[in-house]
Design a protein around this motif. Structure first.
Motif, PDB file in Angstrom:
ATOM      1  N   PRO A  82      69.026 -50.663 -31.720  1.00  0.00           N
ATOM      2  CA  PRO A  82      69.017 -51.908 -30.939  1.00  0.00           C
ATOM      3  C   PRO A  82      67.770 -52.761 -31.147  1.00  0.00           C
ATOM      4  CG  PRO A  82      68.442 -50.052 -29.527  1.00  0.00           C
ATOM      5  CD  PRO A  82      68.698 -49.474 -30.901  1.00  0.00           C
ATOM      6  N   HIS A  83      66.886 -52.367 -32.061  1.00  0.00           N
ATOM      7  CA  HIS A  83      65.646 -53.142 -32.243  1.00  0.00           C
ATOM      8  C   HIS A  83      65.390 -53.427 -33.726  1.00  0.00           C
ATOM      9  CE1 HIS A  83      61.385 -53.956 -30.499  1.00  0.00           C
ATOM     10  NE2 HIS A  83      61.714 -54.833 -31.438  1.00  0.00           N
ATOM     11  N   VAL A  84      65.982 -54.530 -34.185  1.00  0.00           N
ATOM     12  CA  VAL A  84      65.885 -54.937 -35.595  1.00  0.00           C
ATOM     13  C   VAL A  84      65.640 -56.444 -35.624  1.00  0.00           C
ATOM     14  CG1 VAL A  84      67.155 -55.075 -37.785  1.00  0.00           C
ATOM     15  CG2 VAL A  84      67.533 -53.124 -36.266  1.00  0.00           C
ATOM     16  N   HIS A  85      64.726 -56.885 -36.476  1.00  0.00           N
ATOM     17  CA  HIS A  85      64.454 -58.325 -36.618  1.00  0.00           C
ATOM     18  C   HIS A  85      64.915 -58.806 -37.993  1.00  0.00           C
ATOM     19  CE1 HIS A  85      61.861 -58.555 -33.017  1.00  0.00           C
ATOM     20  NE2 HIS A  85      61.517 -57.331 -33.337  1.00  0.00           N
ATOM     21  N   LEU A  86      65.804 -59.783 -37.994  1.00  0.00           N
ATOM     22  CA  LEU A  86      66.363 -60.268 -39.259  1.00  0.00           C
ATOM     23  C   LEU A  86      66.171 -61.768 -39.397  1.00  0.00           C
ATOM     24  CD1 LEU A  86      69.674 -58.195 -39.183  1.00  0.00           C
ATOM     25  CD2 LEU A  86      67.512 -57.623 -40.302  1.00  0.00           C
ATOM     26  N   THR A 338      63.669 -48.493 -34.609  1.00  0.00           N
ATOM     27  CA  THR A 338      62.723 -48.897 -35.650  1.00  0.00           C
ATOM     28  C   THR A 338      61.820 -50.100 -35.356  1.00  0.00           C
ATOM     29  OG1 THR A 338      64.372 -50.335 -36.677  1.00  0.00           O
ATOM     30  CG2 THR A 338      64.218 -48.050 -37.489  1.00  0.00           C
ATOM     31  N   ASP A 339      62.330 -51.191 -34.778  1.00  0.00           N
ATOM     32  CA  ASP A 339      61.627 -52.481 -34.793  1.00  0.00           C
ATOM     33  C   ASP A 339      61.449 -52.943 -36.246  1.00  0.00           C
ATOM     34  OD1 ASP A 339      60.345 -54.746 -33.955  1.00  0.00           O
ATOM     35  OD2 ASP A 339      58.610 -53.744 -33.083  1.00  0.00           O
ATOM     36  N   HIS A 340      62.533 -52.871 -36.988  1.00  0.00           N
ATOM     37  CA  HIS A 340      62.537 -53.178 -38.429  1.00  0.00           C
ATOM     38  C   HIS A 340      62.279 -54.661 -38.717  1.00  0.00           C
ATOM     39  CE1 HIS A 340      64.504 -52.941 -42.545  1.00  0.00           C
ATOM     40  NE2 HIS A 340      64.736 -54.205 -42.269  1.00  0.00           N
TER      41      HIS A 340
HETATM   42 ZN   LIG Z   1      60.312 -56.132 -32.163  1.00  0.00          ZN
END
Ligand SMILES: [Zn+2]
Length: 484
Positions: A82-86, A338-340
């Motif tokens: 639930p934590h991915v930046h695209l 992740t906070d990808h």
């Molecule tokens: Zn983040």
């Protein structure tokens, strides 16, 4: 660069060669160890029309079914991040390494995750409805994995109760940054908004670092000539106190409004203890541990490649690391993810980066689950069931997808990962499918890897190759959040 080009070419070949292959309506996975958050059983899994149809011993394959031999393998529900930046739409200023839904899907599916996410920013001159519609249209075009979206409010005064209802109806989550100066400027409005969000049925994600402590610390470090990403400058730029006090504040907001909150990327013992104390009082607060804090400590910043390890909050001490492992084992940590962000190594190492412009985070989607398995399950820190809870069942519940996703049960989406618990392999930059094309864990040898990933019944990844095309992913269907 050459290697990246080759991988790209190989991937396109794989897509062209196999993506169009007709998927059989039935798949039978035979003889694996099926694991959920509550237990495990040896048996077979029948998938029909994208959904789990039957679980049991010695199931017989229907005519024309695809049979997958999973003897000696684990059969897990697909990971949910639930934590991915695209950056789905590239502009002239986009980072080379920025991932869109397609490239992030490749990395996720190869790493055992079948659902990813992204954050959509509040647009000052656009209706919320329009922003959400546009965002969902891009997902439909680009995604291979399924997707959940979160909506970031930066100006609470331009966000109404009706907008909250729209978010809820359109199955988005709310996200607010306490670390931004705008939070304190609008603290009353933000506190009200979090309360109203709870009443509207929404879970609010909070980035908990105190803006005033950060600003003052940054000013001091710059005045001391410590603005560069060298030595412990970055670690000192994000003190534990800033995380602890903002987490405590978030607990107070949740306690006094009754609104559920989800604290993203918790990194320290002191912040986790603040959340634990609130939970013990019955505050509806949920916690996410960003995986890098489980595997790395702040000494990494002293290395020549120190800037590749930046992220907010910064890496912490060994005692924090030990505490977080305990928290995810004993249940006070709810989610590991992740906070990808898909930066390249060059972008992370750019000498222009500073303690305040550090290009936080990196591309992690492909490594996170194998690391959790190899370092967590194999080393006896968490059980296999707990790994499933942290990486699939709990995020499915918190983000309103359970039991359609997040478990292996009759009627659930057939998001399934076949995992070889004994495969030993090194993480290598050249295998990373994110546009970042490197890993901060390059060279780490892990045991236990996904070998086949199935998303809604379709084999989307197998033995190093992606087998589905952009546009096959969907916005995951969501309902009211529930506690893990
Ligand atoms: Zn983040």
């Amino acid at each position: 660069m050459k290697i990246n080009t080759l991988i790209g070419a190989g991937l396109i070949f794989a897509l062209a060669g196999t993506a169009m292959a007709q998927q059989p309506s039935e798949t039978l996975i035979q003889g694996g160890l099926i694991v959920t958050s509550t237990g495990r059983m040896q048996g077979d899994l029948r998938i029909r029309n994208g959904v789990i149809a039957e679980i049991g011993p010695n199931l017989t394959a229907a005519a024309g079914a695809r049979v997958i031999d999973a003897k000696g393998m684990l059969v897990l529900p697909g990971g949910i991040d639930p934590h991915v930046h695209l950056t789905p739409i590239r502009t002239a200023t986009s980072m080379k390494g920025s991932d869109d839904y397609t490239s992030a899907s490749l990395a996720a599916l190869a790493g055992g995750k079948t659902t990813i996410s992204n954050f959509i920013n509040q647009e000052p001159n656009e209706s919320v409805e329009t922003t959400l519609t546009n965002a969902a249209a891009v997902v439909k075009k680009q995604a291979i994995a399924d997707v959940v979206l979160h909506y970031v409010v930066s100006n609470p005064k331009k966000f109404t109760a009706a907008d909250l209802e729209t978010l809820y109806k359109r199955q988005f989550t709310l996200k607010i940054f306490l670390m931004r100066p705008g939070f304190d400027e609008n603290a009353v409005a933000f506190t009200k908004l979090i309360g109203q969000a709870g009443q509207a049925g929404l879970l609010t994600m909070l980035h908990c670092e105190d803006a005033s402590i950060l600003a003052n610390t940054h000013e001091r470090l710059f005045s001391e000539g410590r603005g560069q990403l060298k030595g412990q400058n970055f670690a000192d730029a994000g003190p534990v106190a800033a995380e602890e006090v903002a987490t405590t504040r978030a607990m107070g907001i949740s306690e006094t409004t009754g609104a559920p909150v989800y604290i993203v990327h918790m990194s320290s013992e002191r912040a986790m203890r603040a959340a634990e104390a609130a939970r013990a009082r019955g505050v509806p607060a949920y916690t996410e541990v960003r995986f890098i804090y489980l595997h790395l400590t702040k000494e990494r910043f002293n290395q020549p490649d120190g800037p590749t390890y930046t992220g907010a909050p910064p890496l912490r001490d060994k005692s924090d690391q030990d505490y977080l492992w305990k928290a995810i084992a004993n249940g006070s940590g709810d989610v590991v993810d992740t906070d990808h962000v898909g930066y390249t190594r060059d972008e992370k190492m750019d000498p222009e980066n500073t303690i305040t412009k550090s290009r936080n985070a990196a591309n992690y989607l492909q490594d996170q689950l194998p690391l959790l398995y190899s370092e967590g399950v194999r080393k006896g820190r968490i059980t296999l069931e707990r790994m499933v809870a942290l990486s699939s069942t709990n995020p499915a519940k918190l983000f309103g997808m359970y039991p359609k996703k997040g478990t292996i049960a009759v009627g659930s989406d057939a998001d399934v990962v076949i995992w070889d618990p004994n495969l030993t392999k090194k993480i290598r930059d050249e295998d990373i499918l994110s546009n970042g094309h490197f890993s901060i864990f390059n060279g780490w040898e892990l045991t236990g890897w996904p070998i086949t990933t199935i998303r809604r019944g379709e084999v989307v990844y197998q033995n190093g190759k992606i087998k589905a095309k952009a546009g096959s992913g969907e916005m995951a269907s969501r309902h009211h959040w529930e506690r893990p």
